[in-house]
Design an enzyme around this catalytic site. Structure first.
Site, PDB file in Angstrom:
ATOM      1  N   GLY A 106       0.832  -1.206   0.000  1.00 32.71           N
ATOM      2  CA  GLY A 106       0.000   0.000   0.000  1.00 32.71           C
ATOM      3  C   GLY A 106       0.860   1.247   0.000  1.00 32.71           C
ATOM      4  O   GLY A 106       0.556   2.236   0.668  1.00 32.71           O
ATOM      5  N   ASP A 161       2.090  -1.825  -4.431  1.00 36.46           N
ATOM      6  CA  ASP A 161       0.680  -1.423  -4.335  1.00 36.46           C
ATOM      7  C   ASP A 161      -0.045  -2.133  -5.461  1.00 36.46           C
ATOM      8  O   ASP A 161       0.583  -2.700  -6.368  1.00 36.46           O
ATOM      9  CB  ASP A 161       0.526   0.113  -4.463  1.00 36.46           C
ATOM     10  CG  ASP A 161      -0.722   0.621  -3.754  1.00 36.46           C
ATOM     11  OD1 ASP A 161      -1.820   0.138  -4.086  1.00 36.46           O
ATOM     12  OD2 ASP A 161      -0.604   1.475  -2.866  1.00 36.46           O
ATOM     13  N   TYR A 186     -15.069  -0.450   9.323  1.00 36.60           N
ATOM     14  CA  TYR A 186     -13.630  -0.195   9.417  1.00 36.60           C
ATOM     15  C   TYR A 186     -13.138  -0.380  10.852  1.00 36.60           C
ATOM     16  O   TYR A 186     -12.125  -1.044  11.097  1.00 36.60           O
ATOM     17  CB  TYR A 186     -13.380   1.238   8.942  1.00 36.60           C
ATOM     18  CG  TYR A 186     -11.964   1.743   9.034  1.00 36.60           C
ATOM     19  CD1 TYR A 186     -10.951   1.184   8.281  1.00 36.60           C
ATOM     20  CD2 TYR A 186     -11.655   2.831   9.863  1.00 36.60           C
ATOM     21  CE1 TYR A 186      -9.660   1.683   8.349  1.00 36.60           C
ATOM     22  CE2 TYR A 186     -10.370   3.336   9.927  1.00 36.60           C
ATOM     23  CZ  TYR A 186      -9.374   2.754   9.173  1.00 36.60           C
ATOM     24  OH  TYR A 186      -8.107   3.250   9.244  1.00 36.60           O
TER      25      TYR A 186
HETATM   26  N1  SER Z   1      -8.610   8.606   8.839  1.00 36.29           N
HETATM   27  C1  SER Z   1      -9.364   7.399   9.006  1.00 36.29           C
HETATM   28  C2  SER Z   1     -10.732   7.521   8.493  1.00 36.29           C
HETATM   29  O1  SER Z   1     -11.248   8.609   8.530  1.00 36.29           O
HETATM   30  C3  SER Z   1      -9.409   7.022  10.463  1.00 36.29           C
HETATM   31  O2  SER Z   1      -8.388   6.139  10.735  1.00 36.29           O
HETATM   32  O3  SER Z   1     -11.303   6.552   8.105  1.00 36.29           O
END
Ligand code: SER
Length: 314
Positions: free
Chosen positions: A9, A35, A143
């Site tokens: 990445g 990447d 996430y």
């Molecule tokens: N910067 C990231 C996001 O906004 C948070 O780890 O998803």
């Protein structure tokens, strides 16, 4: 001498600057960038590059064997806002890439791993201010769930198999070299671009939403300092809280207005507001300070000055 490093990445917001910094420090050939797509001109010209899918174990293993890689920085991930749109793809990318590098270390093909976690590991039931290292987490985003699970797996592989895996919970990162993609804190980068381009910005968060943020130079330095720390000093093998500054969209706008007085921001919150509302507003990073000497340097006004100057030149 530094043994070869692989960045997975390498073309993203963090990966680009991390690759350049590691190449400056250890020499271009000691750092293999990779990447799923090619990156910017200066990254591609600065040293070896491999097209590599971080979910493909055999492909990573081939590159690791070919370059005799010792350390892997896994920077490939799907961020919070995009992950809400593609939950299964996000889970698959974020988890399988992590298992790939943890298992390469378990097979003793690599020695050391850096894997980033995030403030997204926290959730709506977490104490929002000065959020401690260990507290209620209960992330409410795809996430965040992947990052919290990842933290548990890192700690497990460390205790069970002795893997030297190190991690920090990055706050929102502000940088001018490469755009972030698909995060909730992206507004804090876009706002500088729009201030210079149009003098106005439509912000997708409310004006008083306070989030933890960090200038990229601090984030890269934290990463390198953690990776260089004596393993005996690293008491957290899930992921360290990492703090710097906290501000709201209104405060960043005011900071920009000291340079561009006519700059205007309009607020039109979207689905990302709910994500931001579930995250801490500030972070207690005393363990990172104590264990490996972490100390941030950039505040909001210095960040604003650097961003406007460098984006202006670009
Ligand atoms: N910067 C990231 C996001 O906004 C948070 O780890 O998803």
């Amino acid at each position: 001498m530094q043994k070869p490093i692989l960045i997975l990445g390498a073309c993203g917001q963090i990966g680009t600057e991390l690759t350049m910094e590691l190449r400056t420090k250890f020499g271009p050939d000691a750092v293999v960038a990779s990447d799923i797509r090619e990156g910017g001109e200066s990254l591609m010209a600065s040293g070896p590059f491999e097209l590599l899918d971080a979910t493909n174990y055999e492909a990573i293993e081939d590159v690791v064997m070919h370059y005799e890689i010792d350390e892997v920085y896994l920077m490939a991930a799907m961020l919070s806002a995009t992950a809400e749109k593609f939950p299964m793809r996000a889970w698959n990318l974020n988890m399988s890439s992590l298992f790939n590098v943890l298992n390469l270390a378990k097979e003793r093909k690599i020695d050391k791993i850096f894997w980033p976690s995030s403030i997204a590991v926290f959730g709506p039931n977490t104490p929002r201010e000065n959020t401690p290292q260990s507290t209620v987490m209960e992330p409410s985003t795809v996430y965040g769930i992947s990052k919290q699970s990842g933290e548990r797996w890192c700690e497990y592989y460390h205790h069970k198999f002795g893997i030297d895996v190190r991690s920090v919970r990055y706050p929102g990162l502000i940088s001018w070299k490469t755009m972030p993609g698909g995060g909730t804190t992206d507004y804090a980068v876009e706002i500088y671009h729009k201030a210079l381009e149009n003098g106005t910005y439509e912000c997708f968060l409310e004006e008083d939403t306070q989030l933890p943020m960090m200038y990229m130079d601090d984030a890269i330095r934290a990463t390198l300092e953690l990776m260089q720390a004596d393993p005996g000093n690293i008491n957290v093998r899930s992921s360290y809280n990492l703090g710097s500054m906290s501000f709201t969209p209104k405060e960043i706008a005011q900071s920009i207005q000291t340079h561009i007085p006519d700059f205007e921001v309009h607020y039109k919150p979207d689905f990302r507001q709910q994500i931001a509302d579930s995250w801490p507003s500030s972070i207690d990073d005393s363990l990172a300070r104590k264990d490996w000497g972490w100390e941030p340097t950039y505040g909001l006004d210095q960040t604003t000055a650097e961003m406007l100057e460098n984006l202006g030149k670009k």
